[in-house]
Design an enzyme around this catalytic site. Structure first.
Site, short mmCIF file in Angstrom:
data_model
loop_
_atom_site.label_atom_id
_atom_site.label_comp_id
_atom_site.label_asym_id
_atom_site.label_seq_id
_atom_site.Cartn_x
_atom_site.Cartn_y
_atom_site.Cartn_z
N GLU A 1 -5.24 1.70 3.73
CA GLU A 1 -4.95 0.84 4.87
C GLU A 1 -5.70 -0.49 4.76
OE1 GLU A 1 -2.60 1.55 6.83
OE2 GLU A 1 -2.32 3.64 6.24
N ASP B 1 -1.69 1.45 -2.89
CA ASP B 1 -2.22 2.57 -3.68
C ASP B 1 -3.09 2.05 -4.82
OD1 ASP B 1 -0.91 4.38 -2.10
OD2 ASP B 1 0.66 4.85 -3.57
#
Length: 481
Positions: A131, A199
């Site tokens: 995040e 990611d």
């Protein structure tokens, strides 16, 4: 302390907006100023508005021990991230759904369900790192800009839908689908690219921050396997789709990083059991059986965490002697652990051993810089012992240094209510409401504070605050234009 706070907040008339009652009309519509250009300063403004919306509309956890842990974890991750242009704030929300979400302005919402589902601190940290990467790479800002370029009227609709998706996911997902109906495939592709980038950057940050780089692949892989054939998906899989290629890439990237031996985090496991005992619906008797079984079968990850869970369950079941005996054993091993100190305070105050709590907390503050856990616990203990002047002095000092601390204001409201200091009570209620973006109500409360004081300095300060709230209200309205 959580036990004491539940008692004190019950007497307050200041209510928050229930999440289930939210609709599009309840949310600020973010404007399209800049014709598709979302500057860092503008993003900060939206982040400011979001913080107040979150405090109003989400069941934000007011637990200083858990907030202290989460803030330290988040700050460690952010300190090892690149391209940080915004201050970060982490909101722990009482929600069993496995989910987290990033919004404009460095705001990250983390559900308690993540703690329950993640087995290790590295797994939890991987979600937060992911995040954080969304924010440092300005994925949401870029998405808004892209949509505004193709359809200038869409930025406001999209921003409102995204905000709604974070505050009330069920309604928000439908709003997002409606918003993107004219360009849904491009949006899916754009989101997929963001996920892969988050990611890649998140795994790198995870390793740099000292966590297991496999944490992300382990967590998402476990989540994908659990819900592979499920008819309904958790919120996280709706917002973070997990094709096999994405999981394979996460494992490959982790394998290319140095994987040091990571010790099991005691504080993470303590946070997890605290959430299980105090924020889940399980009854005390079943929790006692659970942690007794873990200890007898040695099925725990960290023994001290299982003992802490049992002590919390004993306390919940009003078996205070057993809770105190077990928690004291933990304190003997780690006398400065704030999880144990907090429970010791709750036990002492519940058994009218106020001086015992005050002595322990005062001793802690002599040796360490005071923080929200020790200071607010000490204020509550002093109030219960009717040492009102000292409680006021310590709390006022804390709020001066932490003016945005919502929980401290709630504690102050209760203190001034008990001491019958009406001017201070109304003024603190006003400050609390302003932190929630309820500026008109804040002005009314500060007006009441003015009526209850004849001190010239306070009158000038309260009048200045009313003007400040008027500016805050205008600031919010400008974001809606």
């Amino acid at each position: 302390m959580l036990y004491q706070l539940k008692k004190l907040t019950a007497c307050l008339l200041l209510s928050t907006i229930a999440t289930t009652s939210l609709a599009n009309d309840d949310l600020p519509e973010i404007g399209t100023a800049g014709a598709g250009v979302l500057t860092i300063q503008k993003e900060k403004e939206y982040g400011w508005a979001f913080k107040m919306m979150a405090q109003q509309s989400l069941p934000v956890v007011r637990d200083p021990v858990l907030n202290n842990y989460l803030t330290k974890l988040g700050e460690n991750i952010v300190s090892h991230a690149d391209s940080v242009k915004l201050p970060f704030e982490f909101f722990l929300v009482e929600d069993d759904e496995i989910n987290a979400a990033a919004f404009l302005g460095g705001n990250i919402k983390i559900n308690t369900g993540l703690f329950i589902y993640a087995d290790t601190e590295s797994e939890l940290a991987s979600v937060i790192a992911h995040e954080v990467a969304h924010i440092t790479q300005r994925h949401l800002a870029r998405m808004l800009e892209k949509q505004a370029l193709s359809n200038p009227a869409s930025m406001a609709a999209l921003a409102g839908s995204v905000l709604l998706a974070i505050i009330a996911p069920a309604a928000g997902f439908a709003a997002l689908t409606s918003t993107f109906a004219i360009n849904i495939q491009n949006q899916i592709n754009y989101t997929r690219a963001n996920e892969y980038e988050a990611d890649r950057i998140g795994i790198q940050t995870l390793a740099q921050a000292g966590y297991n780089p496999y944490g992300m692949a382990d967590f998402f892989g476990k989540l994908a396997n659990k819900y592979k054939y499920a008819s309904s998906q958790p919120q996280m899989l709706l917002t973070h789709p997990l094709p096999e290629t994405r999981l394979a890439e996460a494992r490959l990237r982790a394998s290319q990083l140095i994987n040091k031996h990571i010790k099991k985090s005691l504080d993470y496991q303590l946070s997890k059991v605290r959430i299980i005992v105090r924020f889940n619906s399980g009854n005390a008797a079943s929790l006692i059986s659970r942690y007794k079984s873990e200890l007898s079968n040695k099925s725990y990850q960290v023994k001290a965490a299982a003992q802490y869970g049992l002590a919390l369950a004993f306390f919940k079941n009003q078996q205070l002697d057993l809770a105190e005996k077990l928690n004291n054993q933990l304190l003997d091993e780690a006398p400065d652990n704030l999880f144990y100190i907090d429970l010791a305070t709750d036990i002492s105050l519940s058994t009218n051993k106020n001086e015992q709590a005050i002595t322990r907390l005062t001793d802690y503050e002599k040796r360490y810089t005071s923080n929200a856990v020790s200071t607010l616990n000490l204020v509550i203990a002093l109030k219960k012992d009717k040492q009102y002047a000292l409680a006021d002095k310590k709390l006022s000092y804390f709020i001066r240094n932490h003016p945005d601390h919502v929980l401290a204001h709630l504690v102050a409201i209760d203190l001034y209510k008990e001491t019958k200091e009406k001017a201070k009570e109304f003024a603190t209620k006003a400050e609390y409401l302003a932190l929630l973006g309820r500026f008109k109500e804040a002005s009314e409360q500060m007006g009441s504070a003015l009526a209850y004081t004849d001190k010239k300095l306070d009158q000038a300060r309260y009048s200045a605050k009313i003007e400040e709230y008027k500016r805050g209200d205008l600031r919010l309205k400008k974001l809606q234009e």
